[in-house]
Design a protein around this motif. Sequence first.
Motif, mmCIF file in Angstrom:
data_model
loop_
_atom_site.group_PDB
_atom_site.id
_atom_site.type_symbol
_atom_site.label_atom_id
_atom_site.label_comp_id
_atom_site.label_asym_id
_atom_site.label_seq_id
_atom_site.Cartn_x
_atom_site.Cartn_y
_atom_site.Cartn_z
ATOM 1 N N PRO A 45 47.041 26.087 38.288
ATOM 2 C CA PRO A 45 46.495 25.078 39.213
ATOM 3 C C PRO A 45 45.677 25.657 40.359
ATOM 4 N N ALA A 46 45.856 26.950 40.651
ATOM 5 C CA ALA A 46 45.068 27.590 41.706
ATOM 6 C C ALA A 46 43.759 28.164 41.183
ATOM 7 N N GLY A 47 43.503 28.000 39.893
ATOM 8 C CA GLY A 47 42.255 28.488 39.326
ATOM 9 C C GLY A 47 42.280 29.934 38.901
ATOM 10 N N GLN A 48 43.477 30.535 38.797
ATOM 11 C CA GLN A 48 43.617 31.924 38.372
ATOM 12 C C GLN A 48 44.070 31.989 36.914
ATOM 13 N N ASP A 49 43.680 33.060 36.206
ATOM 14 C CA ASP A 49 44.141 33.231 34.835
ATOM 15 C C ASP A 49 45.667 33.240 34.793
ATOM 16 N N TRP A 50 46.234 32.546 33.805
ATOM 17 C CA TRP A 50 47.668 32.655 33.601
ATOM 18 C C TRP A 50 47.989 34.118 33.318
ATOM 19 N N PRO A 51 48.994 34.691 33.988
ATOM 20 C CA PRO A 51 49.272 36.124 33.799
ATOM 21 C C PRO A 51 49.756 36.477 32.407
ATOM 22 N N GLN A 70 35.735 38.094 26.056
ATOM 23 C CA GLN A 70 36.251 38.958 24.997
ATOM 24 C C GLN A 70 37.764 39.089 24.959
ATOM 25 N N GLY A 71 38.483 38.644 25.984
ATOM 26 C CA GLY A 71 39.929 38.772 25.970
ATOM 27 C C GLY A 71 40.374 40.219 26.062
ATOM 28 N N LEU A 72 40.221 40.841 27.220
ATOM 29 C CA LEU A 72 40.535 42.257 27.422
ATOM 30 C C LEU A 72 41.833 42.405 28.221
ATOM 31 N N TYR A 73 42.745 43.253 27.696
ATOM 32 C CA TYR A 73 44.050 43.439 28.324
ATOM 33 C C TYR A 73 44.443 44.911 28.301
ATOM 34 N N PRO A 74 45.319 45.335 29.227
ATOM 35 C CA PRO A 74 45.682 46.757 29.324
ATOM 36 C C PRO A 74 46.330 47.285 28.045
ATOM 37 N N SER A 75 46.089 48.557 27.786
ATOM 38 C CA SER A 75 46.585 49.163 26.553
ATOM 39 C C SER A 75 48.105 49.197 26.483
#
Length: 483
Positions: free
Chosen positions: A100-106, A168-173
């Motif tokens: 709701p705050a406009g941030q990506d869901w973690p 692209q959907g990039l996330y930590p290794s």
Amino acid sequence: MRSLLVTSEYYPLIKTGGLADVCGALPPALAAQGVDARVLLPGYPAVLDAVRHTVTVAPLPDLFGGQGRLLRGRAPDDTVLYLVDAPHLFARGGGPYLDPAGQDWPDNHLRFAALSWVGAHLPAGNDGWQPQIVHAHDWQAGLAPLYLRSRPDRRPRSVVTIHNLAFQGLYPSWRMNELRLSPEHFTADGFEFHGQIGFLKAGLVFADRITTVSPTYAREIMSAEAGAGLDGLLRHRSAVVSGILNGLDTTVWDPAKDTALPAAYAANDLSGKATCKSVLQRRMRLGEARNRPLFGVVSRLTQQKGLDLLASLVPAIVRAGGQLALLGTGEPGLEATFRQAAEDHAGHVGVLIGYDEQLAHLILGGADALIVPSRFEPCGLTQLQALRYGTLPVVSRVGGLADTVIDANTAALADGAATGFVFAPSTAAALADAIGRALALFSEPDRWRSIQRRAMSRDVGWTRPAQAYRALYQDLLQADSTA
């Protein structure tokens, strides 16, 4: 032929952009071509509330941090939908990607890994249905082709469609283990992208076929300028890459039947369009004048969409006697710029910051021309809507815009082929020239109406794209049978 579309959006149940429109319209179009096309969606609250006749297909006991179940139901158009009902992942407010705050869901990495996992391991229900093709859409479903590779049995074939390579959907290794990914594939030839996990890259590496949403965009993304760092991979896989132009749901976008319009009209009788223009002018607090060219915009207000180019030209449009009706939301700076333009040019510029589906239809029906000055555009749908509504598109020569609009140059005007105004490069000067040409042609009503009728005669529906997808599916299955 059985196809499962794996997607994070589906019109009319959940939508943030064109992905929803495509995934909502393509299944019934495929069904008309003899394909049993079903859709797998996250079980967002709004989706669970809207889907009819749901039944439980199977439990999902270990689904990326919690338990869930697979449901099957029917969309409003009777398309079969599978829903990943996993409250720990999807039962929350906000949007499909943002809180709701406009941030990506973690936990977006887990949410869309779960969607991809279920797409790759769809349990058979009491009807025994299993896909022959898993058709993954954008990065949110990008891991599905990789997960398919881990199946010990005979797996379905896979297709990935790129709707916008910029996402692209990039996330930590270090999240590999929780995403059930093997380190052996964390290489430049696998899903590794600059030290991160690339959801979309995984799809591009491991899918049997890759499509994108227009032929020109398919070529553009193989260049360093438009390839977003994946151009080398796409060139390497160019033999399995194709561009299939999106269509438009012509039952939703039809000026002869659109209940959002105050008057219906068609190519052979455009009189209702004048009524739509008057109503739009009143709604946007513009001066009512049929002889003043009214430019419309329905867009995200971003640099990608080139709206900064248009902002710099607003005073010139007004000086030339034009009007502007703009609907959109996006970058705060552009929102403020267009709000200020409406204040500075009251009666000539009308702006609504936000989104209003009814107003979007009214702008398409009431404007004389639609401005789409994108710096890149994989396909675009608003220019297709504009063609359908006889609202001549003013577009940059990129992606699907280049594939769908024929410029009103001297030759195209002479042979009656023109459907709009195309400019290049994506600069304010080039856009100004295209708007100037539109203003000049608007002063010739007979020629303008002729182009409107030509635009409205264009086939912008889903039949030809669905035929192309069916042919691609058939080719994959034939190759599989002879392997």
